[in-house]
Design an enzyme around this catalytic site. Structure first.
Site, PDB file in Angstrom:
ATOM      1  N   ASP A  10      44.120  43.892  72.058  1.00  0.00           N
ATOM      2  CA  ASP A  10      43.120  44.812  71.522  1.00  0.00           C
ATOM      3  C   ASP A  10      43.812  46.119  71.154  1.00  0.00           C
ATOM      4  O   ASP A  10      44.667  46.606  71.900  1.00  0.00           O
ATOM      5  CB  ASP A  10      42.034  45.061  72.595  1.00  0.00           C
ATOM      6  N   TYR A  57      31.745  44.853  56.553  1.00  0.00           N
ATOM      7  CA  TYR A  57      31.642  43.940  57.700  1.00  0.00           C
ATOM      8  C   TYR A  57      31.202  42.556  57.227  1.00  0.00           C
ATOM      9  O   TYR A  57      31.837  41.544  57.557  1.00  0.00           O
ATOM     10  CB  TYR A  57      30.633  44.507  58.700  1.00  0.00           C
TER      11      TYR A  57
END
Ligand code: UDP
Length: 327
Positions: free
Chosen positions: A35, A149
């Site tokens: 991450d 997105y």
């Protein structure tokens, strides 16, 4: 997941950290989180780090990477995911959906692992078909504010399908509908943290538009249970996971008021552009193929979420503001 090795891309995020926790609970041999911490956080990793089977690598998967050791599953949950986040991080969102997903797919290919793609109900856009079945191709504005997105996730599905066809990679695709629970970010702008924070601070609920747009809300542990079932199945086509109990945003505000025992009036703010009017998953496939459906009632899920937010510093002093309203 007993004895299996898993990588979770986006492991420090809301869903990613819950997935890591569940994999460890299920007896995974190792879980590695990758991450960049752009929208994920160290705080989400705190409990996980106590388990010696868990490790975290801070890395932006838009840059190439490799991991030591065997892997059975690569879960790709890496992306900004709230409308306010992806509006503020448009290029990062497109990049991680495209390059990041490709790097994840290459990792799975090198390791001979199953690739699990977290897709979204946003691939259906502002849907003209209701409820949404997996066979619906969607109604997406390709250049609107949500397109970074929506189109990144649509491209992600295309890429995953192409890897399956071209390289014979074993893949899973989950289309995630609105999900809530502990570890959502207070200020990510989504309706659950916004209304919960407003209720706890005794502030007015900021309803966008007339509040008659609909959503349904799945509790995070139910969703993650669906992830595990899908990962362990042999279902290679997309599957919707979400709660089919549809309600208006006005009804949702009242549900939060009841669960929190507080909150002010309803105030209306402008509806963001391209905000989907109606959304509800058809979960027939998940029921039939995975034996899955949500188990947690909205009031129970909200209670647990509210208990979490009560412990977040500054909730009462700094209510979750509707950041979109100030753009
Ligand atoms: N919403 C709202 N007030 C808020 C935040 C969101 O009325 O403070 C509405 C938003 O317009 C949308 C719904 O709640 O119709 C769900 O928004 P969210 O950002 O949680 O997720 P979305 O489903 O739009 O991705």
């Amino acid at each position: 997941m007993n004895g299996k090795h898993a990588a979770v891309l986006g492991g420090a995020g809301f869903l990613g950290s819950h997935l890591c926790e569940r994999l460890l609970q299920d007896g995974a041999a190792s879980v590695v989180s990758v991450d960049s911490l752009l929208t994920g956080s160290e705080a989400n990793l705190r409990e996980l780090r106590k388990d010696s089977r868990f490790r975290h690598v801070t890395h932006d998967i838009c840059e190439p990477f490799d991991l030591d050791g065997p892997l059975d599953h690569v879960f790709n949950l890496a992306s900004p995911a709230s409308p306010i986040d992806y509006a503020e991080l448009p290029l990062e969102t497109l990049r991680v959906g495209a390059r990041g997903t490709e790097h994840g797919l290459e990792l799975a290919r090198r390791k001979g692992a199953v690739f699990f793609q977290a897709s979204t109900s946003e691939v259906y856009g502002d849907p003209l078909e209701h409820p949404q079945r997996e066979s619906y191709w969607g109604n997406v504005n390709p250049i609107g504010p949500r397109s970074v997105y929506d189109e990144a996730k649509r491209y992600g599905e295309a890429l995953v399908a192409a890897y399956r066809r071209t390289h014979g990679l074993s893949v899973r695709i989950v289309r995630i509908f609105n999900t809530y629970g502990p570890r959502m970010r207070l200020e990510d702008g989504r309706v659950v943290p916004a209304f919960v924070a407003q209720a706890l601070a005794g502030k007015d609920f900021t309803v966008f538009g007339d509040g008659r747009q609909t959503r349904s809300f799945c509790y995070v542990s139910d969703l993650v249970d669906g992830f595990v079932r899908l990962a362990l199945s042999d279902v290679e086509d997309p599957v919707n996971l979400g709660n089919p109990e549809e309600m208006t945003i006005l009804q949702f505000a009242e549900a939060v008021r009841a669960a929190a025992g507080g909150g002010g009036r309803i105030v209306h703010l402008p509806l963001p552009k391209d905000d989907p009017q109606r959304r509800r998953p058809d979960i027939t496939l998940a029921r039939q193929l995975l034996g899955w459906e949500p188990r947690t009632s909205l009031s129970d899920g909200l209670k647990q979420t509210i208990a979490y937010f009560r412990g977040v510093p500054g909730v009462a002093a700094r209510p979750g503001e509707a950041r979109r309203a100030h753009r």
